[in-house]
Design a protein around this motif. Structure first.
Motif, PDB file in Angstrom:
ATOM      1  N   MET A   1      52.756  16.532 119.073  1.00  0.00           N
ATOM      2  CA  MET A   1      52.563  16.232 117.681  1.00  0.00           C
ATOM      3  C   MET A   1      53.942  16.093 117.035  1.00  0.00           C
ATOM      4  N   LYS A   2      54.022  15.181 116.099  1.00  0.00           N
ATOM      5  CA  LYS A   2      55.279  14.930 115.390  1.00  0.00           C
ATOM      6  C   LYS A   2      54.984  14.958 113.893  1.00  0.00           C
ATOM      7  N   LYS A   3      55.764  15.771 113.163  1.00  0.00           N
ATOM      8  CA  LYS A   3      55.595  15.867 111.708  1.00  0.00           C
ATOM      9  C   LYS A   3      56.968  15.929 111.048  1.00  0.00           C
ATOM     10  N   SER A   4      57.002  15.458 109.804  1.00  0.00           N
ATOM     11  CA  SER A   4      58.233  15.494 109.016  1.00  0.00           C
ATOM     12  C   SER A   4      58.028  16.362 107.779  1.00  0.00           C
ATOM     13  N   TYR A   5      59.107  17.029 107.387  1.00  0.00           N
ATOM     14  CA  TYR A   5      59.076  17.929 106.241  1.00  0.00           C
ATOM     15  C   TYR A   5      60.302  17.701 105.368  1.00  0.00           C
ATOM     16  N   LYS A   6      60.134  17.871 104.083  1.00  0.00           N
ATOM     17  CA  LYS A   6      61.227  17.774 103.125  1.00  0.00           C
ATOM     18  C   LYS A   6      62.019  19.074 103.171  1.00  0.00           C
ATOM     19  N   LEU A   7      63.350  18.934 103.113  1.00  0.00           N
ATOM     20  CA  LEU A   7      64.230  20.100 103.054  1.00  0.00           C
ATOM     21  C   LEU A   7      64.743  20.259 101.629  1.00  0.00           C
ATOM     22  N   ASP A   8      64.846  21.482 101.194  1.00  0.00           N
ATOM     23  CA  ASP A   8      65.382  21.772  99.877  1.00  0.00           C
ATOM     24  C   ASP A   8      66.679  22.552 100.041  1.00  0.00           C
ATOM     25  N   GLU A   9      67.762  21.988  99.542  1.00  0.00           N
ATOM     26  CA  GLU A   9      69.061  22.672  99.493  1.00  0.00           C
ATOM     27  C   GLU A   9      69.808  22.743 100.822  1.00  0.00           C
ATOM     28  N   ILE A  10      69.776  21.690 101.627  1.00  0.00           N
ATOM     29  CA  ILE A  10      70.679  21.643 102.781  1.00  0.00           C
ATOM     30  C   ILE A  10      72.027  21.186 102.227  1.00  0.00           C
ATOM     31  N   LEU A  43      60.042  17.233 113.325  1.00  0.00           N
ATOM     32  CA  LEU A  43      59.809  18.140 114.440  1.00  0.00           C
ATOM     33  C   LEU A  43      58.751  17.564 115.365  1.00  0.00           C
ATOM     34  N   GLU A  44      59.034  17.635 116.653  1.00  0.00           N
ATOM     35  CA  GLU A  44      58.071  17.219 117.667  1.00  0.00           C
ATOM     36  C   GLU A  44      57.861  18.394 118.618  1.00  0.00           C
ATOM     37  N   ALA A  45      56.580  18.776 118.791  1.00  0.00           N
ATOM     38  CA  ALA A  45      56.229  19.889 119.674  1.00  0.00           C
ATOM     39  C   ALA A  45      54.822  19.659 120.208  1.00  0.00           C
ATOM     40  N   ASP A  46      54.469  20.412 121.247  1.00  0.00           N
ATOM     41  CA  ASP A  46      53.147  20.324 121.852  1.00  0.00           C
ATOM     42  C   ASP A  46      52.063  20.630 120.812  1.00  0.00           C
ATOM     43  N   ASP A  47      51.001  19.850 120.809  1.00  0.00           N
ATOM     44  CA  ASP A  47      49.913  20.017 119.834  1.00  0.00           C
ATOM     45  C   ASP A  47      49.352  21.441 119.830  1.00  0.00           C
ATOM     46  N   ASP A  48      49.158  22.012 121.004  1.00  0.00           N
ATOM     47  CA  ASP A  48      48.540  23.331 121.122  1.00  0.00           C
ATOM     48  C   ASP A  48      49.420  24.453 120.569  1.00  0.00           C
ATOM     49  N   ARG A  49      50.733  24.242 120.546  1.00  0.00           N
ATOM     50  CA  ARG A  49      51.663  25.282 120.103  1.00  0.00           C
ATOM     51  C   ARG A  49      52.384  24.912 118.813  1.00  0.00           C
ATOM     52  N   PHE A  50      51.981  23.840 118.169  1.00  0.00           N
ATOM     53  CA  PHE A  50      52.763  23.317 117.052  1.00  0.00           C
ATOM     54  C   PHE A  50      52.977  24.346 115.943  1.00  0.00           C
ATOM     55  N   ASP A  51      51.920  25.034 115.527  1.00  0.00           N
ATOM     56  CA  ASP A  51      52.049  26.005 114.438  1.00  0.00           C
ATOM     57  C   ASP A  51      52.996  27.142 114.791  1.00  0.00           C
ATOM     58  N   GLU A  52      52.916  27.598 116.040  1.00  0.00           N
ATOM     59  CA  GLU A  52      53.800  28.659 116.518  1.00  0.00           C
ATOM     60  C   GLU A  52      55.262  28.185 116.512  1.00  0.00           C
ATOM     61  N   VAL A  53      55.498  26.983 117.003  1.00  0.00           N
ATOM     62  CA  VAL A  53      56.853  26.424 117.044  1.00  0.00           C
ATOM     63  C   VAL A  53      57.376  26.191 115.625  1.00  0.00           C
TER      64      VAL A  53
END
Length: 72
Positions: A1-10, A43-53
């Motif tokens: 699974m691949k998801k994108s997130y907004k960063l605040d204050e980098i 972020l790209e990680a295995d679907d089954d572990r995505f939330d943990e990662v």
């Protein structure tokens, strides 16, 4: 699974690169990108572990860049 997130204050491009390098070493992270210009983390990680990662990524980011927040 691949998801994108907004960063605040980098703070700077160097901080983004160092954060990306550290996140890439975390267990379960298949691929990660931190873009300073767009203030985005992908972020790209295995679907089954995505939330943990994702939680590991959030925790690591809070430790390394305390001013930076991943907007979930």
């Amino acid at each position: 699974m691949k998801k994108s997130y907004k960063l605040d204050e980098i703070d700077c491009a160097n901080c983004a690169r160092e954060l990306q390098d550290g996140l890439a070493k975390l267990d379960g992270v298949e691929k990660v990108s931190v873009n300073f210009m767009t203030q985005k983390l992908t972020l790209e990680a295995d679907d089954d572990r995505f939330d943990e990662v994702l939680q590991r990524v959030v925790d690591y980011t809070a430790d390394v860049e305390p001013d930076c927040e991943i907007l979930l």
